[in-house]
Design an enzyme around this catalytic site. Structure first.
Site, PDB file in Angstrom:
ATOM      1  N   ASP A 134       4.803  90.461 -68.125  1.00 13.65           N
ATOM      2  CA  ASP A 134       4.138  91.261 -69.131  1.00 13.65           C
ATOM      3  C   ASP A 134       3.525  90.326 -69.894  1.00 13.65           C
ATOM      4  O   ASP A 134       2.508  90.913 -70.551  1.00 13.65           O
ATOM      5  CB  ASP A 134       5.367  91.909 -69.743  1.00 13.65           C
ATOM      6  CG  ASP A 134       6.372  92.716 -69.195  1.00 13.65           C
ATOM      7  OD1 ASP A 134       5.865  93.256 -68.013  1.00 13.65           O
ATOM      8  OD2 ASP A 134       7.348  93.128 -69.645  1.00 13.65           O
ATOM      9  N   GLY A 135       3.717  89.191 -69.940  1.00 13.57           N
ATOM     10  CA  GLY A 135       2.770  88.112 -70.523  1.00 13.57           C
ATOM     11  C   GLY A 135       1.407  88.195 -70.250  1.00 13.57           C
ATOM     12  O   GLY A 135       0.398  87.980 -70.959  1.00 13.57           O
ATOM     13  N   ASN A 214       2.881  94.320 -78.906  1.00 11.98           N
ATOM     14  CA  ASN A 214       4.236  94.431 -78.799  1.00 11.98           C
ATOM     15  C   ASN A 214       4.534  94.586 -80.255  1.00 11.98           C
ATOM     16  O   ASN A 214       4.914  95.725 -81.075  1.00 11.98           O
ATOM     17  CB  ASN A 214       4.714  93.351 -78.231  1.00 11.98           C
ATOM     18  CG  ASN A 214       5.035  93.784 -76.689  1.00 11.98           C
ATOM     19  OD1 ASN A 214       5.085  94.791 -76.381  1.00 11.98           O
ATOM     20  ND2 ASN A 214       5.500  92.449 -76.177  1.00 11.98           N
ATOM     21  N   ASP A 244      17.175  88.426 -92.348  1.00 13.35           N
ATOM     22  CA  ASP A 244      16.401  87.414 -91.424  1.00 13.35           C
ATOM     23  C   ASP A 244      14.945  87.776 -91.335  1.00 13.35           C
ATOM     24  O   ASP A 244      14.020  86.740 -91.153  1.00 13.35           O
ATOM     25  CB  ASP A 244      16.951  87.156 -90.044  1.00 13.35           C
ATOM     26  CG  ASP A 244      18.168  86.320 -89.904  1.00 13.35           C
ATOM     27  OD1 ASP A 244      18.380  85.702 -91.277  1.00 13.35           O
ATOM     28  OD2 ASP A 244      18.851  86.105 -88.917  1.00 13.35           O
TER      29      ASP A 244
END
Length: 388
Positions: A134-135, A214, A244
């Protein structure tokens, strides 16, 4: 109802914000030339070439020797059989393993090259082929910060949400696409702009003006304290995030970091922006989905003990200081991702393959349990008889 009528009704209802523009004798939707987008019938999203594609960009996964043979096979075929101009990143030709491949010598000098951050590929590429995980598609998105050529992604990596094609019969599949036989998924991107303190009336310089496929992530970085982040939607303060951090994602990104943080998975054709808190210190802070047209403003709360950090699709990580703000909205430039089958089939196949979505052992059929139930009842009766 005839099939034609059913199809017409379905298409009409999906091609506008509302199936009917008028409500009763007087009410109607006000005409707005700045309409962000309309929802299209997925079946109508098919690739059409205005003219035959001549230039193709091939992106391959780096530091993976298993991708080299398919890469050599593909670029050789594109050059010799399809007579296409093939672009690759200059660093690809510097790979020692590729230089030692005798099959690559015949096409090496016929490849066009570029360097990321130096050469502009805009309006030079007709078609993109990705080889890897996917990168590779995320990288293709990064290279084109405006209009993106159609992307065909082959699954040769560890994840396959964005890479639906198998490489075995690539010749037939690429030929089909080049002839215009393909469905598309238009994957929306987020336009992200960092406004530094004192720069409210002018946009910051690159690389702080980015498109992400994304998600954009705002977190507390190395600080031991909870992040304290203010969230505005269309100028209205809606909440403060204590935890966070915060994930703002596209539907494509819903199956990435967002789903790991507890968000729902949303089909990439749904026009939406997802807002997901990361480990919020609140039992009632649930992930939300907002319309794609809104603008989000994210800033460090004035009384926050620490600054925050922001990253874009896992890149360009930088610090957000008090007084800085991040503006996020849906970009007008989606990534046209080519489907192996169609929008629905590809997505559900990827959920099953990558996340094992709804995988469980099936319950036994009732007939298979009848003997057990019968014998159990008899055992109970027998024991009662013995006791009496």
């Amino acid at each position: 109802m005839h099939m034609d009528e059913a199809e017409l009704r379905r298409t009409r209802s999906l091609n506008a914000p509302s199936p009917i523009q008028q409500f009763g004798p007087c009410g109607r939707i006000m005409k707005n030339s700045a309409m962000v987008m309309t929802i299209q019938d997925p079946a109508s999203q098919r690739l059409t070439w205005y003219k035959p594609p001549l230039t193709v960009l091939v992106i391959k996964k780096v530091r993976d020797s298993s991708v080299l043979p398919p890469f050599v096979q593909l670029v050789t075929w594109l050059i010799e059989e399809k007579r296409m101009v093939v672009f690759v990143e200059a660093s690809v030709l510097e790979d020692p393993a590729l230089a030692r491949d005798p099959r690559f010598e015949g096409v090496r000098d016929r490849l066009q090259t570029f360097r990321d951050g130096t050469d502009d590929l805009q309006d030079r590429i007709d078609f993109i082929v990705c080889l890897g995980g996917d990168g590779t598609l995320l990288y293709a998105s990064l290279l084109f910060q405006q209009s993106v050529p159609p992307v065909m992604a082959f699954h040769l990596g560890s994840l396959g949400f964005l890479t639906p094609f198998e490489f075995d019969n690539f010749q037939e599949q690429v030929t089909n696409v080049l002839e215009g036989h393909a469905a598309l998924t238009l994957r929306s991107r987020l336009r992200c702009i960092i406004m530094r303190k004192g720069e409210e009336n002018k946009e910051a310089k690159p690389p702080t003006n980015l498109l992400v496929l994304n998600e954009v992530v705002v977190d507390r970085g190395p600080s031991p304290y909870l992040s304290n982040i203010d969230l505005f939607i269309d100028g209205k303060h809606v909440t403060s995030v204590q935890g966070d951090g915060l994930i703002v994602s596209t539907p494509t990104g819903s199956t990435a970091y967002a789903v790991a943080a507890g968000a729902s998975m949303i089909h990439p054709s749904v026009p939406a922006i997802m807002i997901t808190p990361i480990c919020p210190h609140s039992l009632s802070f649930r992930p939300i989905v907002v319309p794609a047209g809104v603008e989000l403003k994210i800033s460090v709360s004035p009384d926050s003990r620490n600054t925050s950090w922001v990253s874009f699709d896992g890149r360009n990580r930088q610090e957000l200081f008090h007084g800085d703000s991040l503006r996020v909205t849906t970009s007008i430039y989606p990534v046209p991702s080519i489907c192996a089958a169609d929008q629905i089939t590809d997505w559900f196949d990827s959920l099953a393959e990558c996340l094992h979505w709804n995988v469980r052992k099936k319950q036994k059929h009732l007939d298979e349990l009848s003997d057990l139930t019968h014998s159990s009842s008899n055992d109970t009766l027998d024991s009662l008889d013995r006791d009496s």
